[in-house]
Design a protein around this motif. Structure first.
Motif, short mmCIF file in Angstrom:
data_model
loop_
_atom_site.label_atom_id
_atom_site.label_comp_id
_atom_site.label_asym_id
_atom_site.label_seq_id
_atom_site.Cartn_x
_atom_site.Cartn_y
_atom_site.Cartn_z
N ARG A 3 -1.83 11.86 -15.09
CA ARG A 3 -1.05 10.82 -15.77
C ARG A 3 0.01 10.25 -14.84
N THR A 7 0.36 6.30 -13.95
CA THR A 7 1.61 5.56 -14.20
C THR A 7 2.13 4.93 -12.93
N SER A 196 -3.11 0.40 -18.63
CA SER A 196 -2.46 0.98 -19.81
C SER A 196 -3.48 1.71 -20.68
N ARG A 197 -4.67 1.10 -20.83
CA ARG A 197 -5.71 1.76 -21.61
C ARG A 197 -6.17 3.06 -20.94
N GLN A 200 -3.59 5.63 -21.66
CA GLN A 200 -3.69 6.07 -23.05
C GLN A 200 -4.88 7.01 -23.24
N ARG A 203 -3.99 10.37 -21.89
CA ARG A 203 -3.15 11.14 -22.82
C ARG A 203 -3.97 11.67 -23.99
N GLU A 204 -4.87 10.82 -24.51
CA GLU A 204 -5.72 11.27 -25.61
C GLU A 204 -6.62 12.43 -25.18
#
Length: 579
Positions: A3, A7, A196-197, A200, A203-204
């Motif tokens: 992550r 980022t 961004s996707r 996400q 993270r999921e």
């Protein structure tokens, strides 16, 4: 990719793509003018370089004599207006475009100028790239066209040619750069949205992994409850049998009683711990039973421990693994509850295997002590709840409750050999933690189609407008040239001194609006009004022209203007035509 890496890449992309501070949506300001004071020193140099590039064509054109002579202060005022446009191009890109268009219209009503044409295109591109809305641009372009049209009409000349040049300049010099800027902006936003996707989804995925670990812990805890609880119940049963065995002294009886109480207490503590660790979602299928662990072996161990068991089991029945495991757990949990809550009561185990399903029934008699069933016996414990979920996962049905009025307890499970997809009540049919990839792919395809449509439709409209403009311009050019042709025979029939009434029937409908005055054979007569006509209807080539001069309503002079090229070349070409 972690992550942190995702980022960092997203932030680097945002900074490289837009030049705006990190934290804004897709690398663009949330609203016009927001954070106007941030990063001003870093923007001063690029803005100064941009102003120098935009002001250079105007200064160079004046120095090289490409423009009509004008005072120095007009050149300086134009450079200052460009500086104001560059300064406003970030927060107010529409205003910047308006300043550039105003300079172009002031220099030429057709907007086609060497001095400010490049600035118009660059600022239109920046408008598309820096403005999130399209409505201001859709208002600005027609406003510029309307202002240019008014200036052209005020000049009292043939407005069609200049108006076509105005529309062409506005279309190809402003609208297309604006569309290119919008495409660039949408591409940046699409890339930023993709990062961004990706973050996400990462993270999921971490959440799914965490939930999978918790689910595995819950499954292990459930297996501990099923296996260790059963073994502890058998230990307690054996200790109870040892406690009442004849010929045992008081000390050993007390030790056996303590052992029985410790086993019962361990079972209770195990149930409490499992209740804390247990997940509310249906557990994943437990691993298959080991080869030496089967229903006959389970019943034999319970009988060897002193539990009165009568069993009717199928002989060498080949059951599906999930059905076999579920039947084993049902019998194991039922024997555990019987040993714990009704010690000494007779237990009947019946397993009937058919062609399509297996029925498991365990009936325990009332406790010899005659106590009321506890909460766990009535179905409030985790054991029976786990059985319900396990049987439901296998696609079967499970019931547990009192057996008539005798005070016993009955556990019954129906396990189909080929169950359909079923899930426990209150849960989703798909396994928890599994993402619907088809939905993600459909969403991605839909987003790609939307992005392509947003890119293709404006360009298609602009291209169609450009095609219409070119067709109209070519048609008007052909019409004007064709209707301004004076045939050589008619020219030869004209007599100097003839009145307008005799000359007018031989003249075409229109006259040339861009006469070749640089090739005039001589100076027109003083006070005469001269008209120019084409000698042929050829397009896109230099042709011979005729000049007719009128004064006081009479033709006072006529002359032939050769087409571009030396006289020798013209004569040679005429000889070749005559061959």
């Amino acid at each position: 990719m972690s992550r942190r890496t995702t980022t960092a890449l997203a932030r680097a992309l945002s900074r490289a793509g837009t030049g705006f501070p990190t934290g804004t949506r897709a690398g663009f300001p949330a609203r016009a003018g927001a954070g106007a004071g941030a990063g001003i020193p870093g923007r001063a140099l690029p803005d100064a370089l941009l102003w120098a590039v935009l002001a250079a064509p105007g200064i160079a054109a004046d120095l090289l004599g490409l423009n009509a002579p004008r005072p120095w202060w007009q050149t300086a005022a134009g450079a200052a207006a460009l500086a104001a446009a560059v300064a406003a191009s970030r927060a107010r890109p529409v205003l910047a475009l308006g300043l550039a268009a105003g300079l172009g219209l002031a220099a030429s009503p057709s907007l086609f100028t060497l001095s400010y044409g490049p600035a118009l295109s660059v600022l239109a591109y920046l408008l598309g790239r820096r403005s999130a809305r399209t409505r201001p641009a859709l208002y600005a372009f027609p406003a510029v066209a309307a202002a240019g049209t008014a200036l052209i009409l005020a000049r009292h000349t043939d407005p069609v040619i200049e108006w076509l040049v105005l529309i062409g300049t506005l279309l190809f010099g402003a609208v297309f750069p604006w569309l290119a800027g919008r495409y660039r902006r949408q591409a940046r936003e699409l890339v930023a949205a993709g990062w961004s996707r990706a973050a996400q989804l990462e993270r999921e995925q971490e959440i799914v992994a965490d939930r999978a670990r918790l689910r595995e812990r819950a499954r292990i805890a459930q297996d501990m409850h099923d296996s260790l609880g059963h073994e502890l119940s058998l230990i307690a049963l054996r200790a109870g049998a040892l406690q009442v065995a004849p010929g045992l002294d008081a000390a050993h009886r007390a030790a056996a009683a303590d052992l029985r109480g410790a086993a019962a207490a361990a079972t209770d503590r195990l149930r409490d711990i499992i209740g804390v660790l247990r997940d509310a979602a249906p557990p994943a299928p437990a691993p298959l039973a080991p080869p030496d662990d089967s229903l006959p072996a389970l019943v034999d161990r319970a009988a060897a421990s002193g539990l009165p068991v009568r069993a009717r089991l199928p002989r060498e029945a080949a059951l599906p693994p999930l059905v076999e495991r579920a039947a084993y757990r049902v019998v194991q949990e039922a024997l555990t509850n019987a040993a714990k809550h009704a010690p000494g009561a007779e237990v009947s185990v019946t397993v009937v295997t058919g062609a399509r399903e297996t029925l498991v029934t365990v009936v325990s008699g009332p406790s010899p002590e005659g106590g009321a069933p506890s909460a766990s016996v009535s179905g409030g414990g985790t054991g029976l709840l786990g059985l319900r979920e396990r049987v439901a996962l296998a696609g079967g049905e499970f019931t547990a409750g009192a057996d008539g009025d005798g005070g016993g307890f009955r556990v019954r499970a129906r396990l189909p050999h080929e169950p359909g997809p079923r899930a426990a009540p209150g849960h989703r049919s798909a396994p928890e933690g599994r993402t619907d990839r088809s939905t993600d792919f459909e969403a991605l395809a839909r987003a790609q189609r939307t992005a392509r449509r947003r890119f293709a439709v404006p360009f298609a409209v602009a291209a169609a407008g450009g095609a219409v403009f070119v067709a109209v311009a070519f048609g008007w050019y052909a019409y004007v040239k064709a209707h301004s042709v004076l045939r050589p025979a008619d020219y030869a029939a004209l007599r100097v001194g003839a009145p307008n009434a005799d000359v007018a029937p031989l003249l075409p409908d229109r006259q040339v609006t861009d006469p070749p005055s640089d090739r005039d054979p001589g100076t027109p007569p003083a006070g005469a009004e001269c008209r120019y006509y084409r000698a042929s209807g050829e397009l896109f080539v230099s042709v011979e022209h005729f000049r007719l001069c009128f004064r006081d309503g009479h033709l006072v002079a006529k002359s032939r203007i050769p087409r571009a090229g030396t006289a020798g070349v013209v004569e040679q070409e005429e000889k070749e035509w005559l061959r």
